[in-house]
Enzyme design. Sequence first.
Site, PDB file in Angstrom:
ATOM      1  N   LYS A   6       0.828  -1.202   0.000  1.00  0.00           N
ATOM      2  CA  LYS A   6       0.000   0.000   0.000  1.00  0.00           C
ATOM      3  C   LYS A   6       0.870   1.263   0.000  1.00  0.00           C
ATOM      4  CE  LYS A   6      -3.646  -2.448   2.644  1.00  0.00           C
ATOM      5  NZ  LYS A   6      -4.549  -2.348   3.819  1.00  0.00           N
ATOM      6  N   TYR A  48     -12.573  -3.745  -2.690  1.00  0.00           N
ATOM      7  CA  TYR A  48     -13.049  -3.640  -1.303  1.00  0.00           C
ATOM      8  C   TYR A  48     -14.580  -3.643  -1.248  1.00  0.00           C
ATOM      9  CZ  TYR A  48      -8.354  -2.536   0.561  1.00  0.00           C
ATOM     10  OH  TYR A  48      -7.033  -2.583   0.962  1.00  0.00           O
ATOM     11  N   ASN A  70      -1.703  -0.278   7.534  1.00  0.00           N
ATOM     12  CA  ASN A  70      -1.141  -1.596   7.867  1.00  0.00           C
ATOM     13  C   ASN A  70      -0.326  -2.221   6.730  1.00  0.00           C
ATOM     14  OD1 ASN A  70      -3.202  -2.382   6.194  1.00  0.00           O
ATOM     15  ND2 ASN A  70      -4.384  -3.470   7.755  1.00  0.00           N
ATOM     16  N   HIS A 113      -1.896  -5.586   1.656  1.00  0.00           N
ATOM     17  CA  HIS A 113      -3.105  -6.385   1.444  1.00  0.00           C
ATOM     18  C   HIS A 113      -2.685  -7.771   0.971  1.00  0.00           C
ATOM     19  CE1 HIS A 113      -6.911  -7.906  -0.132  1.00  0.00           C
ATOM     20  NE2 HIS A 113      -6.205  -8.331  -1.161  1.00  0.00           N
ATOM     21  N   GLU A 148      -8.769 -11.932  -7.462  1.00  0.00           N
ATOM     22  CA  GLU A 148      -8.035 -10.671  -7.300  1.00  0.00           C
ATOM     23  C   GLU A 148      -6.825 -10.601  -8.228  1.00  0.00           C
ATOM     24  OE1 GLU A 148      -7.257 -10.233  -3.086  1.00  0.00           O
ATOM     25  OE2 GLU A 148      -9.379  -9.935  -2.630  1.00  0.00           O
TER      26      GLU A 148
END
Length: 154
Positions: free
Chosen positions: A9, A49, A112, A115, A126
């Site tokens: 991310k 998401y 965080n 993913h 995905e």
Amino acid sequence: MEKSLIILKPDAVQRGLVGDIIKRFEMKGLKILGIKMTSLDSALLEAHYSHLTDKPFYKGLENFMKSSPVIVMAIEGFECVNSIRIILGATNPREAEAGTIRGDMAIGTGRNLVHASDSKENGKKEVARFFNDDELFSYDKSEYLHIYEGHERG
Ligand code: UDP
Ligand code: MG
């Protein structure tokens, strides 16, 4: 073999942790099928998401995921979806075990770092969502002989 879609991310890119994070997947023995830097747009994020779009934090999450380029990776390995979730640690990094990426390197739930797909089905879905076929590579890794027993290589 299972596949998992990994996103490093914007916080991972901005904090210069890309190499450290990729290193952990390589150390485990997992195979990188595809890897690229890209920017994510709202439509892709809403699909990715879709289980979270009605949550109060969604808009903040979407804006954050668009705030700088990300690194996306398609990874393959025997039962790798679960192994990779263990390497990531809990969604809330303050509850993630030491030794995990989130446990060692992150504090905020919305920061965080990584993913990873949460099921075999989502891994397949995905990877197809983020990669074109010609961006994914099929190749032999010689070290597999020393990572897997025969039946685990499929
Ligand atoms: N997230 C957040 N606040 C929350 C829950 C989730 O900002 O209360 C963000 C967080 O970055 C998380 C992402 O939404 O990684 C996706 O949530 P999910 O429950 O799928 O967690 P993950 O699979 O990433 O551990
Ligand atoms: Mg998730």
